[in-house]
Design a protein around this motif. Structure first.
Motif, PDB file in Angstrom:
ATOM      1  N   ALA A 105      41.166  59.840  49.816  1.00 59.71           N
ATOM      2  CA  ALA A 105      40.217  60.656  49.376  1.00 59.71           C
ATOM      3  C   ALA A 105      40.670  62.178  49.253  1.00 59.71           C
ATOM      4  CB  ALA A 105      38.938  60.582  50.144  1.00 59.71           C
TER       5      ALA A 105
ATOM      6  N   ALA B 118      31.152  57.127  50.785  1.00 57.44           N
ATOM      7  CA  ALA B 118      32.149  56.256  50.837  1.00 57.44           C
ATOM      8  C   ALA B 118      32.184  54.962  51.548  1.00 57.44           C
ATOM      9  CB  ALA B 118      33.466  56.881  50.884  1.00 57.44           C
TER      10      ALA B 118
ATOM     11  N   LEU C  64      36.045  59.487  45.201  1.00 58.49           N
ATOM     12  CA  LEU C  64      35.425  58.253  45.788  1.00 58.49           C
ATOM     13  C   LEU C  64      35.827  56.901  45.440  1.00 58.49           C
ATOM     14  CD1 LEU C  64      32.641  57.058  47.255  1.00 58.49           C
ATOM     15  CD2 LEU C  64      31.524  56.786  44.881  1.00 58.49           C
TER      16      LEU C  64
ATOM     17  N   GLU D  98      37.666  54.276  48.387  1.00 60.86           N
ATOM     18  CA  GLU D  98      37.003  52.873  48.513  1.00 60.86           C
ATOM     19  C   GLU D  98      38.400  51.928  48.439  1.00 60.86           C
ATOM     20  OE1 GLU D  98      33.253  53.100  46.405  1.00 60.86           O
ATOM     21  OE2 GLU D  98      32.134  53.750  47.888  1.00 60.86           O
TER      22      GLU D  98
ATOM     23  N   VAL E 257      32.501  63.921  48.754  1.00 60.86           N
ATOM     24  CA  VAL E 257      32.866  62.519  49.352  1.00 60.86           C
ATOM     25  C   VAL E 257      32.711  62.612  50.873  1.00 60.86           C
ATOM     26  CG1 VAL E 257      34.241  60.483  49.533  1.00 60.86           C
ATOM     27  CG2 VAL E 257      34.097  61.889  47.429  1.00 60.86           C
TER      28      VAL E 257
END
Length: 125
Positions: free
Chosen positions: A99, A88, A113, A117, A61
Motif C-alpha cells: 500500500a 483493507a 487498496l 489486498e 487505506v
C-alpha cells in the motif's frame, strides 16, 4: 494515504519504521497501536487521531491486524463519516508495504487498496 494499527504500540511502531525505510516520507503513515494506557488492545481515540492525521483528502487505506482492530475502525468510521477511509482485507506487513509503495507512486485510493489486498497472493518461494 495509509494507516496501520495493531494490538500493541510496539508492533505498530515497528511497522511504521519498516514502511518508512522503504517508501517516501511524502506518504502519511500513521499508527494507532495499543490502548490509551499502553495495554494490549485497540483505542478508539488512537484510531480516530491516526485517521485524522493520515487524511490528506485522497482517502485513507487502513490495515488493522486483528478482528477487534477491524471492529474499532468500523466504529470510528461510522461515527466520523466524513473520513474517506477503507479497510483493507490484506496481510498486515506485506499489505502495508504494498500500500505504501503504491501510494508513494501516486496511486489513487482504489489502486492503493488493490495493491494492499493483492499482497495476500504474493508467493515467497
Amino acid at each position: 494515504m495509509a494507516s496501520y494499527w495493531c494490538h500493541t504500540a510496539h508492533s505498530s511502531q515497528r511497522e511504521w519504521e519498516l514502511v518508512g525505510q522503504i517508501c517516501s516520507q511524502d506518504v502519511p503513515v500513521c499508527v494507532a497501536g495499543g490502548t490509551d494506557d499502553g495495554s494490549l488492545g485497540t483505542s478508539y481515540r488512537r484510531v480516530q487521531e491516526a485517521l485524522t492525521a493520515a487524511d490528506r483528502g485522497g482517502g485513507i487505506v487502513v490495515l488493522p491486524d486483528l478482528g477487534s482492530a477491524v471492529l474499532m475502525t468500523r466504529t470510528v468510521l461510522q461515527d466520523h463519516p466524513h473520513l474517506n477511509a477503507v479497510i483493507a482485507d490484506a496481510p498486515f506487513v506485506e499489505g502495508a508495504v504494498a500500500a505504501t509503495v503504491a501510494a508513494a507512486g501516486g496511486g489513487d485510493l482504489a489502486t492503493v487498496l488493490k495493491s494492499a489486498e493483492e499482497a495476500r497472493h504474493a508467493r515467497k518461494f
